[in-house]
Design an enzyme around this catalytic site. Structure first.
Site, mmCIF file in Angstrom:
data_model
loop_
_atom_site.group_PDB
_atom_site.id
_atom_site.type_symbol
_atom_site.label_atom_id
_atom_site.label_comp_id
_atom_site.label_asym_id
_atom_site.label_seq_id
_atom_site.Cartn_x
_atom_site.Cartn_y
_atom_site.Cartn_z
ATOM 1 N N LYS A 168 -0.703 -11.748 -17.539
ATOM 2 C CA LYS A 168 -1.593 -11.739 -18.700
ATOM 3 C C LYS A 168 -1.938 -10.278 -18.970
ATOM 4 O O LYS A 168 -1.566 -9.394 -18.198
ATOM 5 C CB LYS A 168 -2.853 -12.572 -18.445
ATOM 6 C CG LYS A 168 -3.598 -12.208 -17.175
ATOM 7 C CD LYS A 168 -4.770 -13.138 -16.918
ATOM 8 C CE LYS A 168 -4.342 -14.515 -16.451
ATOM 9 N NZ LYS A 168 -4.783 -15.595 -17.288
ATOM 10 N N ARG A 169 -2.660 -10.014 -20.060
ATOM 11 C CA ARG A 169 -3.068 -8.638 -20.315
ATOM 12 C C ARG A 169 -3.895 -8.108 -19.134
ATOM 13 O O ARG A 169 -4.619 -8.864 -18.485
ATOM 14 C CB ARG A 169 -3.891 -8.549 -21.611
ATOM 15 C CG ARG A 169 -3.049 -8.591 -22.866
ATOM 16 C CD ARG A 169 -2.040 -7.457 -22.949
ATOM 17 N NE ARG A 169 -2.657 -6.187 -23.271
ATOM 18 C CZ ARG A 169 -2.628 -5.615 -24.471
ATOM 19 N NH1 ARG A 169 -1.985 -6.190 -25.482
ATOM 20 N NH2 ARG A 169 -3.207 -4.448 -24.686
ATOM 21 N N HIS A 220 -13.049 -16.044 -30.808
ATOM 22 C CA HIS A 220 -12.151 -15.972 -29.652
ATOM 23 C C HIS A 220 -12.700 -15.202 -28.463
ATOM 24 O O HIS A 220 -12.015 -15.078 -27.458
ATOM 25 C CB HIS A 220 -10.822 -15.323 -30.054
ATOM 26 C CG HIS A 220 -9.903 -16.241 -30.792
ATOM 27 N ND1 HIS A 220 -9.044 -17.114 -30.153
ATOM 28 C CD2 HIS A 220 -9.705 -16.432 -32.113
ATOM 29 C CE1 HIS A 220 -8.358 -17.790 -31.058
ATOM 30 N NE2 HIS A 220 -8.745 -17.400 -32.249
ATOM 31 N N THR A 240 -4.526 -19.675 -22.488
ATOM 32 C CA THR A 240 -3.457 -20.649 -22.806
ATOM 33 C C THR A 240 -2.325 -20.542 -21.787
ATOM 34 O O THR A 240 -1.586 -21.485 -21.589
ATOM 35 C CB THR A 240 -2.901 -20.433 -24.227
ATOM 36 O OG1 THR A 240 -2.602 -19.057 -24.417
ATOM 37 C CG2 THR A 240 -3.891 -20.897 -25.282
ATOM 38 N N LYS A 255 -10.286 -10.033 -16.405
ATOM 39 C CA LYS A 255 -9.269 -10.975 -15.895
ATOM 40 C C LYS A 255 -9.051 -10.814 -14.390
ATOM 41 O O LYS A 255 -8.364 -11.608 -13.763
ATOM 42 C CB LYS A 255 -7.953 -10.807 -16.663
ATOM 43 C CG LYS A 255 -8.076 -11.242 -18.135
ATOM 44 C CD LYS A 255 -6.771 -11.017 -18.894
ATOM 45 C CE LYS A 255 -6.902 -11.307 -20.383
ATOM 46 N NZ LYS A 255 -6.937 -12.743 -20.697
ATOM 47 N N LYS A 310 0.189 -23.465 -19.852
ATOM 48 C CA LYS A 310 1.657 -23.400 -19.722
ATOM 49 C C LYS A 310 2.069 -23.612 -18.268
ATOM 50 O O LYS A 310 3.025 -24.338 -17.977
ATOM 51 C CB LYS A 310 2.166 -22.046 -20.239
ATOM 52 C CG LYS A 310 1.987 -21.872 -21.733
ATOM 53 C CD LYS A 310 2.090 -20.411 -22.179
ATOM 54 C CE LYS A 310 1.534 -20.260 -23.599
ATOM 55 N NZ LYS A 310 1.322 -18.857 -23.976
#
Length: 842
Positions: A569-570, A378, A677, A575, A681
């Site tokens: 998101k985290r 992952h 993911t 990110k 969505k």
């Protein structure tokens, strides 16, 4: 604009969920009242909203139990190959509404509760999220369970029943504060304790060589108590099981202390054993090498493998007498999927059971183990890869250390024979990393001990083959695969966005809920003005509803006509929430510079949790809230720009915000996000993506057409080239005047007037040691955001682009992902077994 319909009014119009039969409604009301009667204690005759929630949950659960028992019975009768999905995280969220939808009971329950004078939405809000995961990895596991049941696979999810899940996040004076998530304090109506299947798990001790073979002796025992949660498939009668283990101390735990009079201390020490399942480690993409974490990883694996082997040996429903004694057929009947390296100990544990307890010879045991286990990678971030110190292993799991050494010895013998004299290759491929301390590389153990290794998006799987596991790929290329992640369209469209689901069903029927590729048919209506208008109206309704939620919860008024620009998101440097902040401040500066100019209004909503020990992530949250404080209170800006930090982002909040999004931020540095993911969505729910060519964004651009996403920035090869030549942040700072202004404002305390140096660590990181090259993509990002504004000025073209994205999202169903796992890795065919059961069996 008229106020949005209530969910009850909307559901009454919705065809996708089926019509509520009169008989169903009457039966549900009767069952609800019966449960309510038994929920209320004798001295209390006034029901609370929580009593109503529990009565409804038990009513719905009644419809599950018969199917659940029949499903398990069927698996014993037909003896199919069983899939066991091992994960340290299952981020399930809420269960009530999802269960009603999958059982086809949503409309009947909605009508019954309405007739009883209650609001079903209010009851749904009472349910606690089961937050037994950090982010993508745990939520993926939840989507996979839904798809495995919906495809009729004989599958089990195995994990830990954490007493405290991911912490609740409070934002206090702009800082993240963590609070314990006591999600079980009112009980959990969806789980069933199974004490009759309690199993012992051993720790510590020593290894003894005896005439009968190797023995692991003088261990400390902890009991694993299973709690089962039913996992219903979508309208197909299959109900699978998620089995989560809870740690219990044995009755005699430390009671030898009683002999010296310290009975109280001995009983209190039981907590040490039970701490194993107390709390989820709140780290996402970061390895924390703590003894308790290793205990958790072994605990779930040891209990699960005993359970799997018991089930393999017996063949009758409820029977525990062993029928099979040979392990020849084990890989034909059992598949074990390792969700990242956290359950990697399944490999040495299965070897220990087969060699030490079942007395197979090593080579046969190794063949069985490899054919049974498969590994999903992952992440490629080095700080996320698990590397356990040898000395910790030696103390906690001495027999497993011996087994890993033997696996490594035989593995390196084989590599040495293939590449004589290549000592550097042996060092790179070893399961044991030299150093102080020596460490076990768990990813290498997974690759060597599995028959299949997969990444979770095509670009990620290529990186895995070309860099992280390059040496292993050269030796066994056939082992490596790609399985692009997916999401369940039941929760992430039908449940969270009923208006859009119904609109789609009106156009193309409702088969898309089990075959998402059918969304392609929406392209037939791309030029139909009425359809374009309907899609835009659904989005506007969702935006108004979310604006009302924000006004209620945050006491902030936002402009529902503005672009809803969402980044949830985290919080992590890779990110790049910081890149988003730089754009926000740039936009703010442009408004301040020319206040009379027309700007497309924008509401930027950022949410996510930072790992409690991650200083930079916490500083990023503080910066976002500080910037928001200044911008939201500047009268010159007005409602042209608002910045909101969403507190305590979680599954149930995602279900509210995602349908309301216009723009989805997926802006990680190329080559760092394995898949994502959340991006899927947003796409399915009619948001447009601004993103880099990273993770699944690449395939999203392929499916919808790259021109229908806002793609910007460096590609993987550009990042690689920059790594070779060197990244110089100062060069961008000096060349780009808008960037320089933004950084100077952060540095000099413009957004922290009471503490001028508050963000010096953030600026220092960006200027001097930014691994994720924020400045290198700044210019392209700002230009791309200008393109977003231009398209938003043309509502019809914007909505046509939205339709192309929805139509292109079919690939990103977890049903497709699981079908690929089933055929390519597990060697089973998806089916709906219960449709073939004879009525006598039912």
């Amino acid at each position: 604009m008229s106020s949005p319909l209530s969910d009850h009014e909307k559901r009454k119009q919705i065809s996708v969920r089926g019509i509520a039969g009169l008989g169903d409604v009457v039966e549900i009301k009767k069952s609800f009242n019966r449960h309510l009667h038994f929920t209320l204690v004798k001295d209390r005759n006034v029901a609370t909203p929580r009593d109503y929630y529990f009565a409804l949950a038990h009513t719905v659960r009644d419809h599950l139990v018969g199917r659940w028992i029949r499903t398990q019975q069927y698996y014993y009768e037909k003896d199919p190959k069983r899939i066991h999905y091992l994960s340290l995280e299952f981020y399930m969220g809420r269960t009530l509404q999802n269960t009603m939808i999958n059982l086809g009971l949503q409309n009947a329950c909605d009508e019954a509760i309405y007739q009883l004078g209650l609001d079903i939405e209010e009851l749904e809000e009472i349910e606690e999220d089961a937050g037994l995961g950090n982010g993508g990895l745990g939520r993926l596991a939840a989507c996979f369970l839904d798809s495995m049941a919906s495809l009729g696979l004989a599958a089990y999810g195995y994990g830990i029943r954490y007493e405290f899940g991911i912490f609740n996040q409070k934002i206090s004076n702009g800082w993240q504060v963590e609070e314990a998530d006591d999600w079980l304090r009112y009980g959990n109506p969806w789980e069933k304790a199974r004490p009759e299947y309690m199993l012992p798990v051993h720790f510590y001790g020593r290894v003894e060589q005896t005439a009968e073979g190797v023995k692991w002796v003088e261990t400390q025992v902890v009991l694993a108590m299973p709690y089962d949660t039913p996992v219903p498939g979508f309208k197909n009668n299959t109900v699978n099981t998620m089995r989560l283990w809870s740690a219990k101390a044995p009755i005699d735990f430390n009671l030898q202390e009683f002999n010296v009079g310290d009975y109280i201390e001995a009983v209190l020490d039981r907590n040490l054993a039970e701490n194993i399942s107390r709390v989820l480690y709140p780290n996402d993409n970061f390895f924390e090498g703590k003894e308790l974490r290793l205990k958790q990883e072994y605990f779930v694996v040891a209990a699960t493998l005993q359970d799997i082997i018991r089930r393999f040996k017996s063949s009758k429903f409820g029977c525990r007498d062993p029928v099979r004694t040979s392990f020849e057929t084990f890989p034909e009947k059992v598949a074990i999927q390792l969700n990242d390296t956290h359950p990697a100990l399944a490999i040495p544990e299965l070897m220990r059971i087969l060699v030490d307890l079942e007395k197979l010879d090593w080579d046969k045991a190794w063949e069985v183990t490899r054919q049974t286990c498969a590994y999903t990678n992952h992440t490629v971030l080095p700080e996320a890869l698990e590397r356990w110190p040898i000395n910790l292993f030696e103390k906690l799991l001495p027999r497993h250390l011996q087994i890993i050494y033997e696996i490594n010895h035989l593995h390196l013998q084989r590599i040495a024979a293939m590449f004589p004299g290549d000592h550097d290759r042996l060092r790179r491929m070893s399961l044991i990393e030299e150093g102080d301390p020596k460490r076990i590389n768990m990813a290498h153990l997974c690759v060597v001990g599995s028959h299949a290794v997969n990444g979770v998006a095509r670009i990620h799987s290529e990186i895995v083959k070309n860099t992280v596991f390059k040496d292993f790929y050269e030796v066994e290329p056939e082992k490596f695969q790609n399985k692009t992640n997916g999401i369940t369209p039941r929760r992430w469209l039908l449940l969270c966005n009923p208006g859009l689901a119904d609109l789609i069903a009106e156009k193309i029927g409702d088969d898309f809920l089990t075959d998402l590729f059918q969304l392609r048919k929406l392209l037939d209506f791309i030029d139909e003005d009425a359809f374009i208008c309907d899609i835009a109206n659904v989005k506007q309704e969702n935006k108004q509803k979310f604006a009302a939620y924000l006004e209620k919860e945050y006491e902030v008024k936002i402009n529902p006509e503005s672009i809803f620009d969402i980044h949830v998101k985290r919080i992590h440097e890779y990110k790049r929430q910081l890149l988003n902040v730089l754009h926000i401040i740039t936009f703010y500066n442009r408004i301040k510079k020319d206040p009379s100019k027309h700007f497309v209004p924008r509401t930027v909503i950022i949410g996510g949790k930072a790992a409690p020990g991650y200083h930079m992530a916490k500083m990023i949250i503080k910066l976002i809230t500080a910037v928001g404080q200044v911008i939201n209170n500047d009268p010159v800006v007005g409602d042209r720009l608002k910045v909101i930090y969403l507190e305590n982002y979680r599954v149930s909040l995602a279900e509210k915000v995602i349908p309301a999004a216009d723009l989805s931020e997926q802006i990680s540095t190329a080559g760092t996000e394995a898949s994502g993911t959340g991006n899927m969505k947003f796409m399915l729910n009619g948001a447009l993506t601004i993103g880099t060519m990273d993770g699944a964004n690449v395939e999203m651009a392929e499916e919808a057409g790259e021109e229908n996403l806002f793609i910007f920035g460096m590609r993987v090869e550009d990042v690689d080239a920059m790594d070779k030549t060197g990244y110089n942040a100062r060069e961008y700072y000096e060349r780009l005047s808008e960037l320089r202004q933004v950084i100077d404002q952060i540095q000099t305390g413009y957004f922290s007037p009471k503490e001028h140096e508050l963000f010096k660590d953030v600026v220092n990181m960006l200027m001097n040691h930014d691994r994720f090259k924020v400045f290198a993509d700044y210019e392209a990002y700002i230009t791309c955001q200008d393109r977003v504004n231009e398209l938003y000025k043309n509502p019809k073209e914007w909505t046509r682009t939205v339709i192309r994205n929805i139509a292109g999202s079919g690939k990103f169903s977890s049903d497709r992902t699981i079908s690929e796992y089933a055929r390519d890795i597990w060697g089973v065919e998806p089916s709906d077994p219960l449709l073939t059961i004879t009525p006598a069996c039912l």
